[in-house]
Design a protein around this motif. Structure first.
Motif, PDB file in Angstrom:
ATOM      1  N   GLY A   1      26.780  95.345  62.127  1.00 19.26           N
ATOM      2  CA  GLY A   1      26.735  95.420  60.668  1.00 19.26           C
ATOM      3  C   GLY A   1      26.705  96.833  60.125  1.00 19.26           C
ATOM      4  O   GLY A   1      26.701  97.028  58.908  1.00 19.26           O
ATOM      5  N   SER A   2      26.670  97.816  61.014  1.00 21.29           N
ATOM      6  CA  SER A   2      26.646  99.221  60.583  1.00 21.29           C
ATOM      7  C   SER A   2      27.938  99.909  61.002  1.00 21.29           C
ATOM      8  O   SER A   2      28.436  99.693  62.112  1.00 21.29           O
ATOM      9  N   ILE A   3      28.475 100.718  60.107  1.00 20.97           N
ATOM     10  CA  ILE A   3      29.630 101.554  60.441  1.00 20.97           C
ATOM     11  C   ILE A   3      29.088 102.909  60.870  1.00 20.97           C
ATOM     12  O   ILE A   3      28.511 103.646  60.065  1.00 20.97           O
ATOM     13  N   ILE A   4      29.237 103.216  62.152  1.00 16.83           N
ATOM     14  CA  ILE A   4      28.696 104.461  62.698  1.00 16.83           C
ATOM     15  C   ILE A   4      29.848 105.416  62.999  1.00 16.83           C
ATOM     16  O   ILE A   4      30.694 105.141  63.853  1.00 16.83           O
ATOM     17  N   MET A   5      29.881 106.525  62.282  1.00 16.44           N
ATOM     18  CA  MET A   5      30.837 107.584  62.593  1.00 16.44           C
ATOM     19  C   MET A   5      30.131 108.606  63.473  1.00 16.44           C
ATOM     20  O   MET A   5      28.914 108.809  63.358  1.00 16.44           O
ATOM     21  N   LYS A   6      30.885 109.249  64.355  1.00 16.78           N
ATOM     22  CA  LYS A   6      30.281 110.170  65.316  1.00 16.78           C
ATOM     23  C   LYS A   6      30.724 111.600  65.038  1.00 16.78           C
ATOM     24  O   LYS A   6      31.879 111.846  64.696  1.00 16.78           O
ATOM     25  N   GLU A   7      29.775 112.506  65.199  1.00 17.18           N
ATOM     26  CA  GLU A   7      30.039 113.930  65.008  1.00 17.18           C
ATOM     27  C   GLU A   7      29.434 114.702  66.168  1.00 17.18           C
ATOM     28  O   GLU A   7      28.321 114.403  66.616  1.00 17.18           O
ATOM     29  N   TYR A   8      30.179 115.696  66.625  1.00 20.33           N
ATOM     30  CA  TYR A   8      29.661 116.553  67.697  1.00 20.33           C
ATOM     31  C   TYR A   8      29.791 118.017  67.293  1.00 20.33           C
ATOM     32  O   TYR A   8      30.818 118.444  66.755  1.00 20.33           O
TER      33      TYR A   8
END
Length: 561
Positions: free
Chosen positions: A164-171
């Protein structure tokens, strides 16, 4: 000073660099890190209530990505994030960003804090610089890559479970500016191999100048190198996060965008560790001044400053670009004169584009007022004083009167050594021109006018009662108008002859009780010229009072030449 302790930052050799010929055409994706990077640098960090007020300010400005904290490192940060989620305080379309080191227990705590969120950016980092590998971690390049990959792998696993969560990733390869450019690419590509971004499902790669170590052009070279060497460039959003150790973080961000970045992290007014982060207000309004929509609303900059100072307990410098108390003021006389002329022409001609000397933007675009633009001190000149008189009080002083009244004000500021407010300038004007009643004061007058049409002549007979040196005297005079008749009457009682130099008038107010103002310049037998000013509902009365004012001033001269 022991300059030999330091060595120059090595430039990056790039053939056919492209960024110097590029032009910024649109705003980047903005990410505010005020509530994390900015907050951790405060002597007294914000509490939950203050963070919430600041968060709402960022929403009003228009930020769509907001880094709210390091929830695994502080209970206040954790609690604040939970309050945002549980009270449904995050608008649709806004992504909350959270920071975590590449350590298992911190990543797990971060996802615990994110439970139930709609959209989030999980920002993973570990330091990759040569100095920190050698001094802090005592690890080789492969070991540092392993740390990044382990964290990226765990984030993948936990993001899959966050239903149910939209998780975008950043590094972020922390201390990117101290990292060998080819190695920075290698580390980031190792993370990309884990996250497997696509053009439809991008990740953010952030290139932080955690410590600003070089000139902005070298940072731009490093960004362009990364931009042109990273694989699957269309699958990443290239982001910048600059600090201000050398005082050039804004320039570094701007040149970094020219070099290929499309996202900028920063803070309002540059708050942050040590010398601060890149100032998003300045970058955005720099773009605004070039005709680019910044996508952020700074139209009420004074309110933004007020909330910022309240929540952070920091102050915005009075010379801070676009926002400082003094940035739309001018104390230099030549600057004041140029601004006055520029504003008059702009208001008269209403051109398509803003062009006023010394003002890169229209102050009203950020909620500031014209009335506060010009302020008067000992460095000010005639133009600034004239501007204050016209725009604050409606007195359109004749051009030749500008230097005369400017000298009067200059004398006052030399004595006090202080800035003069508009109200004080008006007090001095009245004292010098209006309220001067000695040695002559006009009490009353009567005019009889005869028109001789056949001879095309006009004859005016004037009778007036004056107080001269404390005694009443009657005068009579004849002339072709009231002023001429008044002069003749004065000469009849022995008042020295004065040469009439110039006459100007205008309405001071409007309506049935409107007042007129007259400015008359006279010259005495010593070739001294001074202005007199008269104000009345009747223009004739105003003109006669102006003559008396000029005579009184010439009789004293009071050091004004």
């Amino acid at each position: 000073m022991k300059y030999w302790k330091y060595r120059p930052f090595p430039p990056l050799k790039i053939n056919n660099r492209k960024w110097p010929d590029n032009v910024l055409m649109k705003a980047p994706i903005w990410c505010s890190v005020d509530l994390r990077d900015g907050n951790q640098a405060l002597p007294i960090p914000m509490n939950v209530a203050e963070k919430l007020e600041f968060f709402n300010l960022l929403l009003e400005i228009g930020f769509k990505e907001i880094e709210v904290g390091f929830p695994s490192a502080s209970q206040v940060e954790f609690q604040f994030l939970r309050e945002l989620i549980e009270n449904n305080l995050i608008p649709d379309g806004v992504s909350i960003q959270v920071l975590t080191q590449s350590r298992k227990h911190l990543i797990e705590k971060t996802f615990e804090a994110l439970q139930g969120i709609k959209r989030a950016i999980v920002h993973l980092y570990n330091s990759t610089s040569e100095l920190q590998r050698r001094v802090v971690f005592n690890k080789d390049k492969k070991a540092i890559i392993d740390i990044a990959v382990e964290g990226a792998t765990l984030i993948n696993e936990l993001a899959e479970k966050a239903k149910g969560s939209i998780i975008m990733k950043e590094y972020s390869p922390e201390s990117f500016t101290g990292t060998e450019p080819d190695y920075a690419v290698e580390v980031c590509e190792a993370v990309m191999d884990v996250w497997k971004p696509t053009p439809q499902n991008k990740i953010i790669i952030n290139l932080p100048a955690t410590v600003e170590m070089c000139t902005p052009n070298i940072y731009a070279d490093m960004v362009e190198y990364f931009h042109t060497h990273i694989k699957n460039r269309d699958s990443i959003i290239l982001s910048l996060h600059t600090h201000n150790d050398r005082g050039t973080s804004v320039a570094a961000s701007e040149l970094g965008m020219l070099a290929g970045a499309e996202r900028v992290e920063g803070t309002l007014f540059g708050n942050g560790e040590r010398t601060g982060n890149s100032d998003i207000v300045t970058i955005a309004l720099n773009m605004f001044s070039q005709g680019i929509d910044p996508g952020l609303d700074f139209s009420n900059i004074s309110r933004i400053v007020k909330v910022y100072e309240k929540c952070t307990r920091m102050t915005v410098h009075p010379r801070h670009p676009y926002a400082g108390e003094l940035v739309y003021t001018a104390f230099s006389g030549s600057h004041q004169d140029a601004i006055r002329k520029g504003l008059n022409i702009y208001e008269r001609d209403k051109p398509k584009y803003w062009e006023v000397p010394y003002l890169p933007i229209d102050p009203s675009d950020v909620g500031r007022e014209y009335e506060a633009i010009i302020r008067i001190n000992s460095q000010s000149g005639k133009g600034g004083v004239a501007y204050i008189m016209e725009h604050n009080f409606g007195y359109k002083l004749p051009k030749d009167m500008h230097p005369e009244f400017g000298r009067v004000i200059q004398k006052e500021t030399d004595i006090t050594g202080e800035e003069l407010k508009p109200e004080r300038i008006m007090e001095i004007f009245k004292r010098e021109y209006i309220d001067i009643k000695e040695p002559i004061q006009l009490l009353r007058y009567k005019i009889e006018e005869n028109q001789y049409l056949a001879q095309n002549e006009n004859k005016v007979h004037l009778k007036a009662t004056l107080i001269i040196d404390g005694k009443e005297k009657e005068i009579k005079g004849e002339g072709n108008g009231p002023i001429d008749a008044f002069f003749h009457g004065l000469r009849e009682i022995g008042i020295p002859s004065y040469k009439f130099v110039s006459y100007d008038e205008h309405a001071l107010t409007e309506g049935s009780d409107a007042k007129a103002i007259a400015y008359i310049c006279l010259e005495n037998q010593n070739a001294d010229k001074l202005y007199g000013v008269g104000i009345a509902q009747n223009i004739t009365t105003a003109s006669l009072n102006a003559i008396v004012s000029a005579i009184n001033r010439l009789s004293k001269l009071s050091g004004v030449k």
